[in-house]
Enzyme design. Structure first.
Site, PDB file in Angstrom:
ATOM      1  N   HIS A 275       0.875  -1.190   0.000  1.00 28.64           N
ATOM      2  CA  HIS A 275       0.000   0.000   0.000  1.00 28.64           C
ATOM      3  C   HIS A 275       0.906   1.233   0.000  1.00 28.64           C
ATOM      4  O   HIS A 275       1.642   1.463  -0.950  1.00 28.64           O
ATOM      5  CB  HIS A 275      -0.932  -0.116   1.206  1.00 28.64           C
ATOM      6  CG  HIS A 275      -2.064   0.860   1.257  1.00 28.64           C
ATOM      7  ND1 HIS A 275      -2.461   1.614   0.195  1.00 28.64           N
ATOM      8  CD2 HIS A 275      -2.902   1.210   2.283  1.00 28.64           C
ATOM      9  CE1 HIS A 275      -3.486   2.386   0.545  1.00 28.64           C
ATOM     10  NE2 HIS A 275      -3.776   2.161   1.817  1.00 28.64           N
ATOM     11  N   HIS A 315      -2.547  -2.173  -9.781  1.00 28.94           N
ATOM     12  CA  HIS A 315      -3.474  -1.544  -8.855  1.00 28.94           C
ATOM     13  C   HIS A 315      -4.747  -2.370  -8.816  1.00 28.94           C
ATOM     14  O   HIS A 315      -5.167  -2.896  -9.846  1.00 28.94           O
ATOM     15  CB  HIS A 315      -3.799  -0.107  -9.318  1.00 28.94           C
ATOM     16  CG  HIS A 315      -4.379   0.731  -8.233  1.00 28.94           C
ATOM     17  ND1 HIS A 315      -5.709   0.709  -7.917  1.00 28.94           N
ATOM     18  CD2 HIS A 315      -3.800   1.602  -7.371  1.00 28.94           C
ATOM     19  CE1 HIS A 315      -5.926   1.536  -6.919  1.00 28.94           C
ATOM     20  NE2 HIS A 315      -4.784   2.082  -6.550  1.00 28.94           N
ATOM     21  N   ASP A 371       2.582   5.548  -6.963  1.00 35.27           N
ATOM     22  CA  ASP A 371       3.854   5.469  -6.246  1.00 35.27           C
ATOM     23  C   ASP A 371       5.066   5.346  -7.152  1.00 35.27           C
ATOM     24  O   ASP A 371       6.200   5.440  -6.683  1.00 35.27           O
ATOM     25  CB  ASP A 371       3.841   4.268  -5.290  1.00 35.27           C
ATOM     26  CG  ASP A 371       2.951   4.530  -4.103  1.00 35.27           C
ATOM     27  OD1 ASP A 371       2.940   5.681  -3.653  1.00 35.27           O
ATOM     28  OD2 ASP A 371       2.284   3.602  -3.639  1.00 35.27           O
TER      29      ASP A 371
HETATM   30  N1  ACO Z   1       4.585  -7.002 -10.605  1.00 35.56           N
HETATM   31  C1  ACO Z   1       4.489  -8.233 -11.181  1.00 35.56           C
HETATM   32  N2  ACO Z   1       3.340  -8.928 -11.236  1.00 35.56           N
HETATM   33  C2  ACO Z   1       2.256  -8.384 -10.659  1.00 35.56           C
HETATM   34  C3  ACO Z   1       2.297  -7.116 -10.050  1.00 35.56           C
HETATM   35  C4  ACO Z   1       3.503  -6.423 -10.047  1.00 35.56           C
HETATM   36  N3  ACO Z   1       3.613  -5.215  -9.487  1.00 35.56           N
HETATM   37  N4  ACO Z   1       1.073  -6.829  -9.567  1.00 35.56           N
HETATM   38  C5  ACO Z   1       0.292  -7.872  -9.862  1.00 35.56           C
HETATM   39  N5  ACO Z   1       1.013  -8.814 -10.531  1.00 35.56           N
HETATM   40  C6  ACO Z   1       0.519 -10.072 -11.094  1.00 35.56           C
HETATM   41  C7  ACO Z   1       0.256 -11.099 -10.023  1.00 35.56           C
HETATM   42  O1  ACO Z   1       1.377 -11.922  -9.788  1.00 35.56           O
HETATM   43  C8  ACO Z   1      -0.903 -11.866 -10.634  1.00 35.56           C
HETATM   44  O2  ACO Z   1      -0.376 -12.697 -11.632  1.00 35.56           O
HETATM   45  P1  ACO Z   1      -1.021 -14.169 -11.871  1.00 35.56           P
HETATM   46  O3  ACO Z   1      -2.417 -13.906 -12.345  1.00 35.56           O
HETATM   47  O4  ACO Z   1      -0.126 -14.786 -12.881  1.00 35.56           O
HETATM   48  O5  ACO Z   1      -0.986 -14.852 -10.551  1.00 35.56           O
HETATM   49  C9  ACO Z   1      -1.712 -10.795 -11.327  1.00 35.56           C
HETATM   50  O6  ACO Z   1      -0.758  -9.778 -11.666  1.00 35.56           O
HETATM   51  C10 ACO Z   1      -2.832 -10.191 -10.488  1.00 35.56           C
HETATM   52  O7  ACO Z   1      -2.253  -9.762  -9.255  1.00 35.56           O
HETATM   53  P2  ACO Z   1      -3.075  -9.642  -7.896  1.00 35.56           P
HETATM   54  O8  ACO Z   1      -2.131  -9.789  -6.740  1.00 35.56           O
HETATM   55  O9  ACO Z   1      -4.247 -10.588  -7.928  1.00 35.56           O
HETATM   56  O10 ACO Z   1      -3.644  -8.180  -7.983  1.00 35.56           O
HETATM   57  P3  ACO Z   1      -4.231  -7.347  -6.773  1.00 35.56           P
HETATM   58  O11 ACO Z   1      -5.286  -6.484  -7.330  1.00 35.56           O
HETATM   59  O12 ACO Z   1      -4.609  -8.254  -5.638  1.00 35.56           O
HETATM   60  O13 ACO Z   1      -2.979  -6.502  -6.260  1.00 35.56           O
HETATM   61  C11 ACO Z   1      -1.470  -4.734  -5.944  1.00 35.56           C
HETATM   62  C12 ACO Z   1      -2.845  -5.142  -6.470  1.00 35.56           C
HETATM   63  C13 ACO Z   1      -1.329  -5.173  -4.448  1.00 35.56           C
HETATM   64  C14 ACO Z   1      -1.338  -3.216  -5.979  1.00 35.56           C
HETATM   65  C15 ACO Z   1      -0.383  -5.421  -6.797  1.00 35.56           C
HETATM   66  O14 ACO Z   1      -0.495  -4.999  -8.147  1.00 35.56           O
HETATM   67  C16 ACO Z   1       1.028  -5.161  -6.284  1.00 35.56           C
HETATM   68  O15 ACO Z   1       1.490  -5.890  -5.392  1.00 35.56           O
HETATM   69  N6  ACO Z   1       1.740  -4.113  -6.823  1.00 35.56           N
HETATM   70  C17 ACO Z   1       3.055  -3.778  -6.364  1.00 35.56           C
HETATM   71  C18 ACO Z   1       2.957  -2.976  -5.075  1.00 35.56           C
HETATM   72  C19 ACO Z   1       2.468  -1.562  -5.328  1.00 35.56           C
HETATM   73  O16 ACO Z   1       2.940  -0.853  -6.212  1.00 35.56           O
HETATM   74  N7  ACO Z   1       1.525  -1.131  -4.468  1.00 35.56           N
HETATM   75  C20 ACO Z   1       0.971   0.232  -4.525  1.00 35.56           C
HETATM   76  C21 ACO Z   1      -0.470   0.199  -4.903  1.00 35.56           C
HETATM   77  S1  ACO Z   1      -1.069   1.841  -5.079  1.00 35.56           S
HETATM   78  C22 ACO Z   1      -1.331   2.354  -3.532  1.00 35.56           C
HETATM   79  O17 ACO Z   1      -1.503   1.640  -2.591  1.00 35.56           O
HETATM   80  C23 ACO Z   1      -1.353   3.761  -3.336  1.00 35.56           C
END
Ligand code: ACO
Length: 431
Positions: A275, A315, A371
């Protein structure tokens, strides 16, 4: 015209049930059924009834809200109807905070009063300085912030009167006012520098820069470009509807805890790397990559699961682009005219280019989020990476408080208490 209801057939019993569908402002979004109506769906009279199973609340509306609208598919973010790009261009953070909390823009008189009230609550009780002094020299400023917010609760016992409007208003002034002071004092503590008192002649962000960076000059004069850039970043971070930390704020607040404890809980949720901790993680990631040439190899490692996630990408809601990321990318160039270019920008730009051209990220709809570029700006402005989540928390307090107040005044709301699907042992006797 179709009837606004859902007919459900339970194939276990053949019984049918009708549940109403309600809508928000846009019929296309937020069409909802009352989850409690599913409890009628039973196999036997003594059944508990059907519940929905939704880990991470990916498809559950926990409230009705008139504050922030996000359309993740189209990359739209609006506060009380106003598009984020217009607010970033024409508003200030304090005007935006007023809007979030009151639902309407302030008139001239209301705005002057609002700014006066926030400005005159920026000082911390001297005993709070001792609390900050007690932290270890290398304590993370976000941990200090979370702890100090909890401590504030003990200084304002009247804050417990959450249904008393004048008291609530005062706590809101105090929290918005004192966040930059706590943040600056936490930063100065880690640097071994003396605390700087707030300067009421400066703007909200100008004073924050003063409390952070003033050394021996009699009066600190913030750079107007950096002061405004920080204000825009604060506008962009002020609210984002029902995310993890806002839900934490509403959950803690739903037990009628005072707003200082609720904000401490929300800030704790924001601290996590998935987050608000992500901007700090982005910088560590960019430093780890080291050079533009290493970007393709790093992206391959992410895809094969050997380098964790690409921080600052993806996201839960935005599946096209994050409108805040677009504004921040432009803002970066303004800031770099004053600070000089951050060398990590080239790595970030290359990372964005490679990822947006890669099937793995395209097929999963992973785009830069708010971010991805904010950390590079913060670093260029002189902030250590550990301060990044704190810089997110400062403006988000206005959103948390707006959502908390909306929750308190919403007659539908009750203490947050989800159900579970129990999968453990049936009753058994101790040997
Ligand atoms: N890098 C690589 N792969 C990713 C990323 C990423 N940043 N984000 C998601 N994926 C992949 C997952 O591995 C998954 O792949 P799969 O279907 O092969 O298993 C798919 O994309 C879907 O991912 P989820 O975890 O189901 O997506 P969710 O909506 O739950 O997560 C989140 C969203 C937590 C923001 C995620 O994209 C992430 O961890 N990003 C990196 C951290 C980040 O930048 N957070 C800031 C968010 S903005 C904020 O809070 C202000």
């Amino acid at each position: 015209m179709a009837k606004d209801s859902l007919t459900i057939t339970d194939n276990r019993t053949g019984a049918t049930y009708e549940v109403p569908i309600s809508y928000g402002t846009y019929p296309k979004y937020g069409a909802a059924i009352p989850a409690a109506d599913l409890r009628k769906i039973k196999v036997a009279d003594d059944d508990f009834g059907l519940i929905t199973y939704d880990p991470g609340y990916t498809n559950t509306g926990s409230c009705k809200s008139a504050i922030t609208f996000v359309d993740g598919e189209r990359g739209i973010l609006r506060y009380c109807g106003y598009p984020i790009d217009q607010l970033a261009e024409k508003s200030t953070y304090l005007e935006t905070a007023y809007l979030l909390l009151h639902g309407e823009l302030a008139g001239d008189r209301e705005l002057a009063e609002w700014i006066h009230n926030v400005t005159h609550h920026t000082m911390l009780n001297e005993s709070i300085k001792k609390v900050i002094d007690a932290f270890h020299y290398d304590a993370h400023p976000m941990g200090m912030l979370v702890g100090t917010l909890g401590v504030l609760s003990t200084f304002y016992p009247n804050a417990k009167n959450i249904f008393d409007e004048p008291s609530r208003r005062r706590q809101i002034w105090r929290l918005i006012a004192k966040m930059p002071t706590i943040a600056a004092y936490a930063y100065r503590h880690t640097r071994g520098l003396p605390y700087v008192l707030p300067d009421n002649n400066l703007s909200y962000t100008g004073n924050f820069l003063n409390m952070l960076f003033k050394i021996t000059e009699p009066t600190y004069e913030p750079d107007p470009v950096l002061e405004r850039a920080l204000d825009v970043l604060f506008i962009l971070h002020a609210d984002h509807e029902q995310n993890c930390s806002t839900s934490a704020m509403r959950n803690v607040g739903s037990s009628h805890a005072d707003p200082y404890c609720a904000v401490a809980g929300a800030a704790a949720a924001l601290y996590g790397p998935l987050h608000g901790g992500a901007n700090e993680a982005v910088l560590r990631m960019l430093n780890g990559i080291g050079s533009v040439d290493e970007v393709p190899a790093f992206v391959e490692k992410v895809k094969s699961g050997k380098a964790g996630r690409l921080m600052g990408f993806g996201h839960r809601v935005y599946k096209n682009f994050d409108p805040r990321a677009t504004i921040i990318k432009d803002l970066a160039h303004e800031v770099f005219k004053v600070t000089g270019v951050n060398p990590l920008l080239d790595i970030a730009l290359e990372l964005e280019r490679v990822a947006l051209d890669d099937e793995y990220f395209v097929s999963r709809k992973l785009y830069p989020n708010v971010d991805f570029y904010s950390g590079i700006i913060y670093q260029a402005m002189g902030f250590p990476t550990s301060m990044f989540p704190v810089l997110f928390a400062i403006p988000r307090v206005s959103g948390w408080l707006a959502q908390w107040q909306e929750m308190l005044l919403d007659e539908d709301q009750r203490i947050a208490r989800p159900r579970q699907v129990y999968i453990g042992n049936d009753e058994r006797d101790l040997p």
